[in-house]
Motif scaffolding. Structure first.
Motif, mmCIF file in Angstrom:
data_model
loop_
_atom_site.group_PDB
_atom_site.id
_atom_site.type_symbol
_atom_site.label_atom_id
_atom_site.label_comp_id
_atom_site.label_asym_id
_atom_site.label_seq_id
_atom_site.Cartn_x
_atom_site.Cartn_y
_atom_site.Cartn_z
ATOM 1 N N LEU A 155 0.960 -1.127 0.032
ATOM 2 C CA LEU A 155 0.133 -0.097 -0.094
ATOM 3 C C LEU A 155 0.888 1.329 0.002
ATOM 4 O O LEU A 155 0.728 2.214 0.915
ATOM 5 N N VAL A 156 1.698 1.280 -1.004
ATOM 6 C CA VAL A 156 2.647 2.480 -0.992
ATOM 7 C C VAL A 156 2.034 3.766 -1.212
ATOM 8 O O VAL A 156 2.130 4.848 -0.798
ATOM 9 N N ASP A 157 1.027 3.646 -2.153
ATOM 10 C CA ASP A 157 0.371 4.922 -2.648
ATOM 11 C C ASP A 157 -0.372 5.411 -1.362
ATOM 12 O O ASP A 157 -0.654 6.601 -1.234
ATOM 13 N N ARG A 158 -0.884 4.505 -0.680
ATOM 14 C CA ARG A 158 -1.677 5.023 0.597
ATOM 15 C C ARG A 158 -0.578 5.735 1.608
ATOM 16 O O ARG A 158 -1.136 6.500 2.475
ATOM 17 N N ALA A 159 0.610 4.988 1.537
ATOM 18 C CA ALA A 159 1.367 5.515 2.657
ATOM 19 C C ALA A 159 1.839 6.974 2.161
ATOM 20 O O ALA A 159 2.150 7.798 3.075
ATOM 21 N N VAL A 160 2.118 7.270 1.015
ATOM 22 C CA VAL A 160 2.492 8.440 0.432
ATOM 23 C C VAL A 160 1.164 9.371 0.756
ATOM 24 O O VAL A 160 1.588 10.611 1.316
ATOM 25 N N ARG A 161 -0.007 9.325 0.740
ATOM 26 C CA ARG A 161 -1.013 10.032 1.012
ATOM 27 C C ARG A 161 -1.203 10.400 2.424
ATOM 28 O O ARG A 161 -1.644 11.143 2.793
ATOM 29 N N HIS A 162 -0.766 9.116 3.238
ATOM 30 C CA HIS A 162 -1.018 9.455 4.725
ATOM 31 C C HIS A 162 0.161 10.407 5.227
ATOM 32 O O HIS A 162 -0.126 11.353 6.067
#
Length: 896
Positions: free
Chosen positions: A717-724
């Motif tokens: 979930l790298v994209d979610r980590a970026v948004r987080h």
């Protein structure tokens, strides 16, 4: 009140912090004093020396030794500059060293008193043939509680070299200009953590003449040689270099004008900060324009009358740590100039403002009552540099006139004092907000690197266990430094008790034994990191007994079922459900213990302790089975299998808790299956930006922010980590609509980053409501807010060490949700460059010599043909997306 001055005349003035300290303690009360000599001969061996005390045998008053300053002076004749001019320099409690008028050290590294270390100074650049003048300003803190020393039984000074040594031939004088007092700054929550407010009387300073060979010190006393003091006769050399120091000025004038005091002006030491806090600041545009001349190389003049008060408040745009300085081209005698310091604009705890656009500032809100300093002017030109460390994003000067006359300010600022970092790391991704986050994180990382990794240099200046471990990894990657980690390992090992437990922030005499187990186990992790970085087991051998004693205590809390039971853990601070009884077990902390026990087994095997390594592995495996059996809460009512914050084997009705923090280390240490981990994280860090659902506690401790980013990336979930990352840091970015700070207080970098992360906005608190996730004394200079920098390198650039010593690396970049990722990261063998551009389907990697790297192209390249090119070295394809490269050079991979 302010009048412009068209011409600025230059003057050279030596910044000489001369401090009033009268030594009234009998050295014989705590050591053996060398025999008094009318004309002591120089010795061929360095001796610890101290100021002369009261009559031998006279009982001393401990408070008389507190906050006392003395000068030590020696003139050395040299026929030529020595081939080896290295000088070893130690002091209890602290000291500043000049050689021929040049400051070469402003402090010594923190220490355990019985194991004090020596700074190493290359004196050759400052020496000359003929007469050389050595001056030391010694500051004895006394028997106070601090976060930087283990105690004080009296002052001590030590210098050793081939050309000068400390002994009874040195001259000594109590520094006459500093007010005598023993009133320590006490924290907002009542803790003694730092030192004293200082009052310096410029009318009593010695002046720069003290550095001239012709200066007559005949009236000074002789230093007293100490026969058997509490320190080592020959201190060992400290691992770390001295600080990098240079003067920095403010970036803007927030406001200037007149002061209306609500309290009478007093020389009581703790009154200065209270006077600033309770004053009314009346801004004046003309005064602000006049003060702004300082930023353009001009002077700023305040024309005052007796009884009047004026102020200037400056913004440095970032927290700055060091020694406040002030240069005056002219001044009336007896003007009192109070220095006040601010770190945060608004409290996340209660919503109160600490700095206002008017220039009003509350210097007591972070560090505590009394956190201010005063300089009293003499007539004419002068300069002062305060001798104790301060931290400020905003600094205010309140000027109180006792007679008529102009006060002409030529310069103001702080001598920035930080660890000498090498800014070798970099990161870019095409996202401006992440660029802003990187800048803010670098600011906070640097300001908390001094003589140690400190949590915050202002409020307490402590070498805390928990956040020092990831910050050491960060420093190695971004700054190319591992010496502070060596210092960290040694000083915490020296603070270990016989029962194996560690102090929370050694060296310190603050009663903080034992450290919470999730924090103390970070020492184990740092030792493992050192082994991974160096590939050498020497420090494992050196600290083997420390490691074994520690685990003996910790594993004594593991029951027959493999459950780690204790309430002595922090888990995620100030939020969630915590263990309240020693029979309970923390689901958040147990994974830390299991993972670091496995690392310890690996270290045991590296030094030939095979049997102990096997025993530790067996225990870790038993704990892992118990964790899955007892700490995983079964799926129910739409909530997937997850880690409970706590477990009580004797109380099945105990509320378990469900937190984001509980799904970080448990995931990255492999205690959940990949399917369990993905489902648990997808629920706790909900789409789109990782905010939790109502039944899950949001993470608060910033190091859990790094662990959350790692865990999300671990399951893809790298994209979610970026948004987080973007969502959590947005309220601290300049100009962001979620930033509640008025624009004039934001500055171009935004910030400061908070101490803890759950905000008033998160809890939807109204005015006056208290945020229990925050401390009452939150700071604006904490280093653990910088740890996303580590994630940018180890996950987005994707560079990780694959074997101890860094001879093998794994490089697996990710740019999910970003235009690209690019940057340099330091490794044990040297810098690595990574550039992954998903739009061009191109990965560029450059590695240093003696490195073999496994290159894994991102999952988006599945099904594509990969073409590899290199200017040197060797490339072997392992599978469709994996290559092994070896040899220094650049490698390019194109997906077609």
């Amino acid at each position: 009140m302010f009048h412009p001055k068209s011409l600025r005349s230059s003057f050279a003035i030596l910044l000489l912090p001369i401090l009033p300290a009268l030594w009234a303690t009998d050295p014989a009360a705590y050591w053996t004093v060398g025999a008094a000599m009318a004309a002591p001969a120089e010795t061929d061996k360095a001796q610890w020396v101290a100021p002369p005390g009261a009559a031998a045998g006279e009982k001393s008053d401990p408070q008389s030794a507190r906050n006392r300053f003395h000068y030590f002076r020696k003139v050395v004749q040299l026929a030529a500059i020595p081939e080896d001019a290295t000088l070893r320099f130690a002091a209890d409690s602290n000291a500043r060293l000049w050689i021929n008028g040049q400051v070469v050290r402003r402090k010594v590294a923190r220490y355990h008193m019985e194991r004090i270390t020596a700074e190493v100074v290359n004196a050759a650049p400052y020496l000359r043939a003929g007469a050389n003048v050595i001056v030391v300003l010694h500051h004895n803190w006394g028997d106070i509680v601090t976060f930087q020393r283990t105690g004080n039984r009296g002052p001590g000074l030590y210098l050793d070299s081939s050309w000068v040594r400390s002994d009874a031939s040195w001259r000594c004088l109590e520094a006459p200009e500093f007010a005598r007092h023993a009133k320590q700054v006490v924290g907002v929550i009542g803790d003694h953590r730092i030192r004293y407010p200082q009052i310096i009387d410029g009318r009593k300073t010695l002046g720069s003449e003290v550095h001239a060979p012709s200066f007559d010190d005949g009236a000074w006393s002789r230093a007293v040689a100490i026969g058997d003091g509490p320190w080592p006769a020959v201190p060992r050399i400290v691992e770390t270099p001295g600080q990098r120091e240079h003067a920095v000025g403010p970036m803007t004038v927030l406001a200037a004008g007149t002061v209306e005091r609500s309290q009478p002006l007093s020389d009581e030491p703790l009154s200065m900060a209270a006077g600033i806090r309770t004053a009314k600041c009346v801004p004046d545009d003309a005064a602000k324009r006049e003060a702004a001349g300082l930023l353009c190389g001009r002077t700023a003049t305040i024309v005052g009358r007796a009884g009047q008060s004026a102020y200037l408040t400056f913004d440095f745009f970032r927290p700055v740590h060091g020694y406040p300085l002030l240069k005056l081209a002219d001044a009336p005698p007896g003007a009192r100039i109070d220095f006040g310091y601010g770190e945060i604009a608004r409290s996340q705890y209660d919503g109160r403002w600490h700095v206002e656009v008017s220039g009003w500032l509350n210097p007591e809100g972070v560090v505590g009552p009394g956190y201010a300093d005063r300089y009293i002017t003499r007539a004419g030109r002068q300069a002062v540099e305060l001798p104790d460390e301060r931290t400020a994003r905003w600094m205010t000067l309140h000027v109180h006139f006792s007679s008529d006359g102009p006060l002409v300010i030529e310069d103001v600022g702080i001598v920035k004092s930080q660890y000498p970092i090498r800014p070798v790391g970099s990161f870019a991704c095409g996202d401006q907000q992440i660029d802003q986050i990187v800048k803010l994180c670098l600011i906070h990382a640097e300001v908390t690197m001094t003589d140690a990794y400190v949590d915050t240099p202002g409020r307490e200046d402590g070498q805390w266990l928990e956040d020092d471990r990831p910050r050491a990894l960060l420093a190695a990657r971004w700054f190319g430094d591992t010496k502070l980690r060596e210092f960290f390992l040694r000083t915490h090992a020296e603070g270990q008790r016989e029962d194996g437990l560690l102090h929370s922030f050694a060296p310190s005499n603050y009663p903080a034994y034992p450290a919470a187990f999730d924090w103390s186990v970070q020492w184990v992790a740092a030792l493992y990191d050192d082994y991974q970085w160096t590939g050498r087991p020497e420090r494992i051998r050196r600290y083997w007994d420390t490691l074994a004693r520690y685990w003996k205590n910790v594993l004594g809390r593991v029951d027959d079922n493999g459950i780690f039971r204790t309430r002595h853990v922090f888990a995620d601070i100030r939020v969630g459900l915590h263990c309240t009884h020693d029979r309970q077990s923390s689901g958040i902390v147990t994974p830390w213990i299991i993972q670091r026990l496995r690392w310890s087994a690996e270290m045991a095997e590296a030094v030939g302790e095979i049997e102990q390594g096997l025993a530790w592995r067996e225990t870790a495996d038993r704990m892992a089975r118990a964790f899955r059996k007892h700490h995983l809460v079964p799926a129910a009512d739409g909530v997937p299998v997850h880690v409970g914050d706590r477990f009580d084997p004797e109380d099945a009705s105990l509320e378990r808790g469900h937190s984001q923090a509980g799904h970080t280390v448990a995931v990255t240490s492999g205690l959940l299956t990949r399917e369990e981990a993905w489902a648990a994280l997808d629920y706790a860090f909900a789409d789109p930006d990782g905010s939790p659902p109502p039944d899950v506690t949001r993470w608060n401790n910033p190091t859990y922010g790094y662990r959350a980013l790692r865990a999300l990336s671990h399951v893809g979930l790298v994209d979610r980590a970026v948004r987080h990352l973007l969502e959590r840091y947005a309220p601290y970015l300049p100009g962001h609509p979620r930033n509640p700070t008025p624009l004039p207080l934001q500055g171009p970098y935004g910030g400061p980053l908070p101490e803890y992360w759950i905000s008033r906005e998160d809890l939807k608190l109204g005015p006056g409501e208290v945020n229990s996730a925050q401390p009452r004394d939150e700071t604006g200079s904490h280093g653990w807010a910088a740890v996303p920098l580590l994630w940018l390198h180890d996950t987005l650039l994707g560079v990780r060490i694959a074997e101890p010593g860094g001879g093998r690396l794994r490089i697996a970049p990710h740019a999910d949700g970003l235009p690209y990722v690019a940057g340099h990261t330091n490794t044990p063998k040297g810098l690595v460059w990574v550039h992954w551009d998903p739009q061009q389907w191109t990965l560029e990697v450059a590695i240093p010599r003696d490195v073999t790297a496994e290159i894994v192209l991102p999952p988006s390249c599945r099904g594509k043909r990969i073409v590899a090119n290199c200017d040197a070295g060797d490339v072997q394809q392992r599978d469709a997306r994996t290559f092994v490269v070896s040899g220094a050079g650049a490698y390019v991979f194109e997906a077609r």
